[in-house]
Design a protein around this motif. Structure first.
Motif, PDB file in Angstrom:
ATOM      1  N   VAL A  19      31.048  38.653  30.397  1.00 35.99           N
ATOM      2  CA  VAL A  19      30.534  38.748  31.763  1.00 35.99           C
ATOM      3  C   VAL A  19      29.316  37.848  31.925  1.00 35.99           C
ATOM      4  CG1 VAL A  19      29.545  40.322  33.477  1.00 35.99           C
ATOM      5  CG2 VAL A  19      31.341  41.129  31.952  1.00 35.99           C
ATOM      6  N   ARG A  20      29.293  37.076  33.024  1.00 35.72           N
ATOM      7  CA  ARG A  20      28.139  36.240  33.372  1.00 35.72           C
ATOM      8  C   ARG A  20      27.680  36.592  34.780  1.00 35.72           C
ATOM      9  NH1 ARG A  20      31.683  33.607  31.491  1.00 35.72           N
ATOM     10  NH2 ARG A  20      31.911  32.050  29.892  1.00 35.72           N
ATOM     11  N   LEU A  21      26.399  36.930  34.916  1.00 32.82           N
ATOM     12  CA  LEU A  21      25.812  37.214  36.221  1.00 32.82           C
ATOM     13  C   LEU A  21      24.955  36.017  36.641  1.00 32.82           C
ATOM     14  CD1 LEU A  21      24.407  40.848  35.725  1.00 32.82           C
ATOM     15  CD2 LEU A  21      26.676  40.186  36.449  1.00 32.82           C
ATOM     16  N   HIS A  22      25.182  35.504  37.839  1.00 37.81           N
ATOM     17  CA  HIS A  22      24.376  34.436  38.433  1.00 37.81           C
ATOM     18  C   HIS A  22      23.802  34.986  39.736  1.00 37.81           C
ATOM     19  CE1 HIS A  22      26.729  31.512  36.013  1.00 37.81           C
ATOM     20  NE2 HIS A  22      27.753  32.258  36.352  1.00 37.81           N
ATOM     21  N   PRO A  23      22.598  34.615  40.110  1.00 37.75           N
ATOM     22  CA  PRO A  23      22.116  35.025  41.432  1.00 37.75           C
ATOM     23  C   PRO A  23      23.073  34.498  42.515  1.00 37.75           C
ATOM     24  CG  PRO A  23      20.331  34.126  40.129  1.00 37.75           C
ATOM     25  CD  PRO A  23      21.585  33.883  39.357  1.00 37.75           C
ATOM     26  N   GLY A  24      23.427  35.347  43.461  1.00 33.88           N
ATOM     27  CA  GLY A  24      24.386  34.947  44.493  1.00 33.88           C
ATOM     28  C   GLY A  24      24.562  36.015  45.543  1.00 33.88           C
ATOM     29  N   ASP A  25      25.754  36.013  46.172  1.00 34.23           N
ATOM     30  CA  ASP A  25      25.995  36.921  47.303  1.00 34.23           C
ATOM     31  C   ASP A  25      26.943  38.079  46.988  1.00 34.23           C
ATOM     32  OD1 ASP A  25      28.251  35.452  47.024  1.00 34.23           O
ATOM     33  OD2 ASP A  25      28.366  34.758  49.101  1.00 34.23           O
ATOM     34  N   GLY A  26      27.354  38.241  45.737  1.00 35.49           N
ATOM     35  CA  GLY A  26      28.161  39.405  45.375  1.00 35.49           C
ATOM     36  C   GLY A  26      29.638  39.144  45.168  1.00 35.49           C
ATOM     37  N   THR A  27      30.064  37.884  45.043  1.00 30.58           N
ATOM     38  CA  THR A  27      31.481  37.616  44.776  1.00 30.58           C
ATOM     39  C   THR A  27      31.765  37.813  43.292  1.00 30.58           C
ATOM     40  OG1 THR A  27      31.016  35.259  44.557  1.00 30.58           O
ATOM     41  CG2 THR A  27      31.780  36.027  46.707  1.00 30.58           C
ATOM     42  N   ILE A  28      32.942  38.355  43.007  1.00 34.83           N
ATOM     43  CA  ILE A  28      33.325  38.640  41.623  1.00 34.83           C
ATOM     44  C   ILE A  28      34.634  37.915  41.328  1.00 34.83           C
ATOM     45  CG2 ILE A  28      33.874  40.433  39.951  1.00 34.83           C
ATOM     46  CD1 ILE A  28      32.353  42.408  41.712  1.00 34.83           C
ATOM     47  N   TYR A  29      34.660  37.188  40.223  1.00 34.81           N
ATOM     48  CA  TYR A  29      35.858  36.480  39.774  1.00 34.81           C
ATOM     49  C   TYR A  29      36.249  36.976  38.393  1.00 34.81           C
ATOM     50  CZ  TYR A  29      34.784  33.229  43.542  1.00 34.81           C
ATOM     51  OH  TYR A  29      34.519  32.691  44.770  1.00 34.81           O
ATOM     52  N   MET A  30      37.545  37.241  38.214  1.00 38.79           N
ATOM     53  CA  MET A  30      38.082  37.609  36.902  1.00 38.79           C
ATOM     54  C   MET A  30      39.109  36.564  36.520  1.00 38.79           C
ATOM     55  SD  MET A  30      38.676  41.698  36.583  1.00 38.79           S
ATOM     56  CE  MET A  30      38.758  41.969  34.825  1.00 38.79           C
ATOM     57  N   ASN A  31      38.912  35.942  35.388  1.00 32.61           N
ATOM     58  CA  ASN A  31      39.809  34.899  34.888  1.00 32.61           C
ATOM     59  C   ASN A  31      40.101  33.848  35.968  1.00 32.61           C
ATOM     60  OD1 ASN A  31      39.844  36.161  32.433  1.00 32.61           O
ATOM     61  ND2 ASN A  31      41.809  37.149  32.738  1.00 32.61           N
ATOM     62  N   GLY A  32      39.073  33.456  36.703  1.00 37.28           N
ATOM     63  CA  GLY A  32      39.198  32.394  37.696  1.00 37.28           C
ATOM     64  C   GLY A  32      39.782  32.802  39.037  1.00 37.28           C
ATOM     65  N   ARG A  33      40.123  34.085  39.198  1.00 37.98           N
ATOM     66  CA  ARG A  33      40.675  34.554  40.475  1.00 37.98           C
ATOM     67  C   ARG A  33      39.764  35.615  41.071  1.00 37.98           C
ATOM     68  NH1 ARG A  33      46.919  35.416  38.734  1.00 37.98           N
ATOM     69  NH2 ARG A  33      46.084  37.474  38.333  1.00 37.98           N
ATOM     70  N   ALA A  34      39.864  35.817  42.365  1.00 35.68           N
ATOM     71  CA  ALA A  34      39.093  36.884  43.017  1.00 35.68           C
ATOM     72  C   ALA A  34      39.512  38.220  42.412  1.00 35.68           C
ATOM     73  CB  ALA A  34      39.344  36.878  44.519  1.00 35.68           C
ATOM     74  N   VAL A  35      38.557  39.122  42.251  1.00 35.30           N
ATOM     75  CA  VAL A  35      38.825  40.374  41.544  1.00 35.30           C
ATOM     76  C   VAL A  35      39.907  41.208  42.238  1.00 35.30           C
ATOM     77  CG1 VAL A  35      37.024  41.806  42.602  1.00 35.30           C
ATOM     78  CG2 VAL A  35      37.704  42.228  40.270  1.00 35.30           C
ATOM     79  N   ALA A  36      39.951  41.218  43.567  1.00 35.47           N
ATOM     80  CA  ALA A  36      40.972  41.991  44.289  1.00 35.47           C
ATOM     81  C   ALA A  36      42.367  41.425  44.024  1.00 35.47           C
ATOM     82  CB  ALA A  36      40.680  41.990  45.782  1.00 35.47           C
ATOM     83  N   GLU A  37      42.447  40.114  43.931  1.00 36.45           N
ATOM     84  CA  GLU A  37      43.725  39.459  43.657  1.00 36.45           C
ATOM     85  C   GLU A  37      44.166  39.696  42.218  1.00 36.45           C
ATOM     86  OE1 GLU A  37      45.249  34.915  42.995  1.00 36.45           O
ATOM     87  OE2 GLU A  37      43.568  35.219  44.371  1.00 36.45           O
ATOM     88  N   TYR A  38      43.209  39.726  41.284  1.00 34.45           N
ATOM     89  CA  TYR A  38      43.532  39.874  39.860  1.00 34.45           C
ATOM     90  C   TYR A  38      43.896  41.318  39.506  1.00 34.45           C
ATOM     91  CZ  TYR A  38      43.259  39.443  34.802  1.00 34.45           C
ATOM     92  OH  TYR A  38      43.566  39.461  33.462  1.00 34.45           O
ATOM     93  N   LEU A  39      43.073  42.283  39.931  1.00 38.18           N
ATOM     94  CA  LEU A  39      43.306  43.684  39.550  1.00 38.18           C
ATOM     95  C   LEU A  39      44.371  44.367  40.405  1.00 38.18           C
ATOM     96  CD1 LEU A  39      39.682  44.906  38.811  1.00 38.18           C
ATOM     97  CD2 LEU A  39      41.479  44.341  37.176  1.00 38.18           C
ATOM     98  N   ARG A  40      44.490  43.978  41.679  1.00 38.39           N
ATOM     99  CA  ARG A  40      45.539  44.454  42.587  1.00 38.39           C
ATOM    100  C   ARG A  40      45.471  45.946  42.932  1.00 38.39           C
ATOM    101  NH1 ARG A  40      48.765  41.628  38.777  1.00 38.39           N
ATOM    102  NH2 ARG A  40      49.807  43.561  38.238  1.00 38.39           N
TER     103      ARG A  40
END
Length: 130
Positions: A19-40
Motif C-alpha cells: 500500500v502507498r499513500l500519497h496526499p490527494g483527494d481520496g481515489t483508491i486504485y487496486m492493481n491499476g484499476r479503480a477499487v470499485a471496478e476491481y473488487l466489484r
C-alpha cells in the motif's frame, strides 16, 4: 524535495498487499484499476476503507494498492491492514484508535493442510460397517 509517500504491507490468508499513500483527494486504485471496478462488491470496498473512515482521512490520500495471491476477500483484508499500517507511519498518534478498532491485528488464520487418509484437513471418508 520529494513528494511525501507512506508505504506499508498487509497480509491475510495467502494474499499480500503493498500500500502507498500519497496526499490527494481520496481515489483508491487496486492493481491499476479503480477499487470499485476491481473488487466489484460494496462489502469488500467497505472492509478496505474502514481504517480511513475511523481516522477521518478518507479524502486526505490517494491510495495505490498492489495485491497478489488469494481471492478478492483476502486481498481486501490484506489491503485494509496495509492501509492501517501506512496510516501509523503517516501519524503515530492514530495508532491507538486503529489498534482499538482491531485494524492493526494480522488475521493469522490460514488454511489447514489436507492429511493423508482423510477426505480433507479433518473430514473423514464415509465409514461402512459392511
Amino acid at each position: 524535495m520529494p513528494e511525501e509517500r507512506y508505504e506499508a504491507t498487509g497480509r491475510r490468508k495467502t494474499s499480500v498487499a503493498r500500500v502507498r499513500l500519497h496526499p490527494g483527494d481520496g481515489t483508491i486504485y487496486m492493481n491499476g484499476r479503480a477499487v470499485a471496478e476491481y473488487l466489484r462488491r460494496d462489502s469488500l470496498e467497505m472492509i478496505l476503507v474502514q481504517p480511513l473512515e475511523l481516522t477521518e482521512t478518507r479524502t486526505t490520500f490517494d491510495i495505490h494498492i498492489s495485491t497478489r495471491g488469494g481471492g478478492l476477500r483476502g486481498q481486501a483484508g490484506a489491503a485494509s491492514l496495509g492501509i492501517a499500517r501506512a496510516l501509523t507511519v503517516y501519524n503515530p498518534e492514530l495508532r491507538g484508535a486503529l489498534k482499538k478498532g482491531g485494524f492493526l491485528t494480522r488475521d493469522a488464520r490460514e488454511k489447514e493442510r489436507k492429511k493423508y487418509g482423510l477426505a480433507g484437513a479433518r473430514k473423514r471418508f464415509q465409514f461402512s460397517k459392511r
